[in-house]
Design an enzyme around this catalytic site. Structure first.
Site, PDB file in Angstrom:
ATOM      1  N   GLY A  70      94.958  67.599  60.576  1.00  0.00           N
ATOM      2  CA  GLY A  70      95.364  65.546  61.573  1.00  0.00           C
ATOM      3  C   GLY A  70      96.248  65.810  62.380  1.00  0.00           C
ATOM      4  CD  GLN A  87     101.558  62.296  62.481  1.00  0.00           C
ATOM      5  OE1 GLN A  87     100.520  62.538  62.873  1.00  0.00           O
ATOM      6  NE2 GLN A  87     102.233  63.441  61.800  1.00  0.00           N
ATOM      7  CB  CYS A 116     102.383  62.855  56.127  1.00  0.00           C
ATOM      8  SG  CYS A 116     102.522  61.906  57.881  1.00  0.00           S
ATOM      9  CG  LEU A 117     101.943  67.881  60.194  1.00  0.00           C
ATOM     10  CD1 LEU A 117     100.698  68.419  61.268  1.00  0.00           C
ATOM     11  CD2 LEU A 117     102.402  69.235  59.149  1.00  0.00           C
ATOM     12  CG  HIS A 147      96.458  60.614  57.077  1.00  0.00           C
ATOM     13  ND1 HIS A 147      97.670  60.604  55.708  1.00  0.00           N
ATOM     14  CD2 HIS A 147      97.594  60.868  57.797  1.00  0.00           C
ATOM     15  CE1 HIS A 147      98.557  61.290  56.614  1.00  0.00           C
ATOM     16  NE2 HIS A 147      98.671  61.460  57.302  1.00  0.00           N
ATOM     17  CD  GLU A 148      95.710  61.862  61.245  1.00  0.00           C
ATOM     18  OE1 GLU A 148      96.651  62.180  62.153  1.00  0.00           O
ATOM     19  OE2 GLU A 148      96.331  62.787  60.769  1.00  0.00           O
ATOM     20  CG  HIS A 206     100.076  58.814  61.182  1.00  0.00           C
ATOM     21  ND1 HIS A 206     101.408  58.712  60.653  1.00  0.00           N
ATOM     22  CD2 HIS A 206      99.605  60.074  61.113  1.00  0.00           C
ATOM     23  CE1 HIS A 206     101.489  59.938  60.290  1.00  0.00           C
ATOM     24  NE2 HIS A 206     100.683  60.448  60.344  1.00  0.00           N
TER      25      HIS A 206
HETATM   26 ZN   LIG Z   1     100.563  62.093  58.952  1.00  0.00          ZN
END
Ligand SMILES: [Zn+2]
Length: 182
Positions: free
Chosen positions: A49, A54, A102-103, A144-145, A148
């Site tokens: 995701g 991000q 996580c990226l 998670h998303e 963010h």
């Molecule tokens: Zn993440």
């Protein structure tokens, strides 16, 4: 389409709550282009995701998709889902532990407790209202998303930092370990 630069932990945009998208703007060229670029960026980096902040855009947009993903070899597949202005409501008190990466926190993994089932209410990329129930891994990725978009990263949700692992060590010592309590 373009691959966007991903903000890493420490960039203030990751700690900034994202602004809702005006419904009338969802169909606009710039929002549609952003969504396409976010999907391409998620694919390029094998993310499950990606949230707009991000990629340095503090708007409430996230994309989610899990196909055959080398970063999450054990994860069940999730169809491409575009999430705009999400509201997430837990449907149970039950929390499940699971691994996340996580990226924006490159090369790390940690165990995070998440609600096992949630309702997601949002808009899709056509501006249509969506309400769905997600369980287990899909519920995890949604939490998670949407975290963010509220300026929260998975590290904030960890209750035991001893599981925090570099990916190379994780592959050696943790891959295949799902339960932390047994
Ligand atoms: Zn993440």
């Amino acid at each position: 389409m373009a691959i966007l630069k991903v903000a890493r932990l420490g960039h203030p945009v990751l700690r900034q709550p994202a602004e809702p998208v005006a419904i009338a703007d969802i169909g606009s060229g710039h929002v549609q282009q952003l969504i396409d670029d976010m999907i391409e960026t998620m694919h390029e980096y094998d993310g499950a995701g990606l949230a707009a902040n991000q990629v340095h855009v503090p708007q409430q947009i996230a994309v989610i998709e899990v196909g055959k993903n080398p970063r999450y070899p054990e994860a069940p597949e999730i169809p491409l889902t575009v999430v705009i202005n999400p509201v997430v409501t837990p449907l149970t008190d039950e929390m499940e532990d699971g691994w996340e990466g996580c990226l924006s926190v490159p090369d790390m993994r940690g165990v995070v407790p998440r609600y096992a089932a949630v309702r997601l209410e949002c808009f899709d990329r056509e501006g249509k209202a969506v309400s769905l129930v997600a369980k287990e891994f899909f519920a995890r990725v949604i939490q998670h998303e949407t975290d963010h978009l509220n300026g929260i990263v998975y590290l904030d949700r960890m209750t035991d930092l001893q599981t925090l692992s570099h990916i190379a060590e994780w592959n050696k010592h943790w891959l295949g370990v799902r339960e932390q309590n047994d």
